[in-house]
Write an enzyme that holds these catalytic residues in place. Structure first.
Site, short mmCIF file in Angstrom:
data_model
loop_
_atom_site.label_atom_id
_atom_site.label_comp_id
_atom_site.label_asym_id
_atom_site.label_seq_id
_atom_site.Cartn_x
_atom_site.Cartn_y
_atom_site.Cartn_z
N TYR A 182 -35.89 49.72 0.24
CA TYR A 182 -34.60 49.57 -0.42
C TYR A 182 -33.63 48.81 0.47
O TYR A 182 -32.94 47.89 0.02
CB TYR A 182 -34.04 50.95 -0.78
CG TYR A 182 -32.69 50.89 -1.46
CD1 TYR A 182 -32.57 50.31 -2.73
CD2 TYR A 182 -31.54 51.39 -0.85
CE1 TYR A 182 -31.34 50.25 -3.36
CE2 TYR A 182 -30.31 51.34 -1.47
CZ TYR A 182 -30.21 50.76 -2.74
OH TYR A 182 -29.00 50.69 -3.35
N LYS A 208 -31.71 45.18 -0.23
CA LYS A 208 -30.26 45.04 -0.21
C LYS A 208 -29.79 44.10 0.91
O LYS A 208 -28.77 43.42 0.76
CB LYS A 208 -29.59 46.42 -0.09
CG LYS A 208 -29.69 47.26 -1.36
CD LYS A 208 -29.02 46.56 -2.54
CE LYS A 208 -29.04 47.41 -3.80
NZ LYS A 208 -28.36 46.75 -4.94
N ASN A 212 -25.58 44.41 -11.58
CA ASN A 212 -25.48 45.80 -11.14
C ASN A 212 -26.84 46.50 -11.06
O ASN A 212 -27.00 47.45 -10.29
CB ASN A 212 -24.55 46.57 -12.09
CG ASN A 212 -24.65 48.07 -11.89
OD1 ASN A 212 -24.17 48.61 -10.90
ND2 ASN A 212 -25.30 48.76 -12.82
N ASP A 241 -35.11 44.35 -19.46
CA ASP A 241 -35.64 44.80 -18.18
C ASP A 241 -35.55 43.65 -17.20
O ASP A 241 -36.30 42.68 -17.30
CB ASP A 241 -37.09 45.27 -18.35
CG ASP A 241 -37.67 45.82 -17.05
OD1 ASP A 241 -37.00 45.74 -16.01
OD2 ASP A 241 -38.82 46.32 -17.09
N VAL A 297 -22.23 57.04 -3.33
CA VAL A 297 -21.72 57.14 -4.70
C VAL A 297 -22.54 58.18 -5.44
O VAL A 297 -23.77 58.06 -5.52
CB VAL A 297 -21.80 55.79 -5.45
CG1 VAL A 297 -21.24 55.94 -6.86
CG2 VAL A 297 -21.06 54.70 -4.68
#
Length: 267
Positions: free
Chosen positions: A166, A170, A103, A76, A199
């Site tokens: 989020y 990023k 990733n 994790d 995606v």
């Protein structure tokens, strides 16, 4: 496969985080196909084992003459204690990681400021920022060479409503990656950020809290990217000559122009 110089990836040790599904899984499988050794991590043990089975299968199908060591490490990335002891879990023969693919990413919900739970906020920061940075530091300290590939997002270029936390994480990943390029400029370390647009992957279902119908609506009327598309860009970047660094790669489906501008057919 002709777009890759796979000889540069033969017997390389590749670590892929968040490899239990989506982009991570597709990336691990493609590296296995071109002859790399692959270490896959995530917290879902059963899913990781299935990824390794796919790696073994495609490696054999491709007739790769080298590589072929595939290892699962349940992990994790948001747990700093697990990161501290992570290196000790890697088999000795694969411990010199050549390529680190950061990733793992986490987002849940489209709540706006005022409605975002502290738990979800902390989860996104711990996974998307602190975990990635800590693991990257280990790589830099222990290796001093190799390739770090961070999976960013269009959210790191353009903020949008319902994605405040989020997008913040990023954006931070983007700035961290750019700074890292400058900091390792006097070393052989290469640093790449891949920034995908839309995606279609399990990631979207998690964001919609398991509601697949809601996740599917995001892509109505256009053809989104799929995990394998991004995996190809990752492996292509890793297969460039050692003197070449693909610092940034922004990848969109053809009917997406920005985080909020898309063309959707009505058919």
């Amino acid at each position: 496969m002709s777009v890759f110089n796979s000889s540069r990836l033969l017997r390389k040790s590749v670590l892929v985080t968040g490899a239990s599904s989506g982009i991570g899984m597709a990336t691990a499988v493609l590296f296995a196909k071109v002859g790399s050794n692959v270490i896959v991590t995530a917290w879902q043990v059963d899913a990781l084992q299935k990824v390794v089975e796919r790696c073994v299968a495609v490696h054999k199908e491709a007739g790769a003459q080298y590589g072929g060591k595939f290892v699962t490490i349940p992990f994790d990335v948001s747990d700093k204690n697990q990161i501290a002891s992570f290196s000790n879990k890697i088999p000795a023969e694969l411990r010199r990681i050549d390529i680190l693919v950061n990733n793992t990413g986490y987002v849940i919900g489209v709540d706006c400021v005022g409605d975002i739970s502290l738990e979800n906020m902390e989860g996104m920061f711990a996974t998307n920022m602190f975990g990635l940075i800590t693991l990257t530091q280990l790589f830099v300290k222990e290796r001093g060479t190799g390739h770090i590939i961070n999976i960013g997002s269009i959210a790191g270029k353009e903020p949008y409503a319902g994605g405040s936390i989020y997008c913040t994480t990023k954006h931070a990943l983007h700035v961290f990656t750019a700074a890292l390029v400058s900091e390792v400029v006097d070393t052989p370390i290469r640093v790449t950020e891949i920034q995908p647009g839309m995606v279609e992957a399990e990631f979207s279902i998690i964001r919609c809290r398991g509601d697949k119908t809601a996740a599917d609506k995001v892509y109505n009327g256009l053809q989104p990217l799929v995990a394998e598309d991004i995996a190809e860009e990752i492996v292509w970047a890793a297969s460039r000559p050692p003197h070449m660094n693909i610092a940034e790669l922004f990848v969109l489906p053809v009917n997406q122009a920005s985080a909020t501008i898309t063309y959707r057919s009505k058919a």
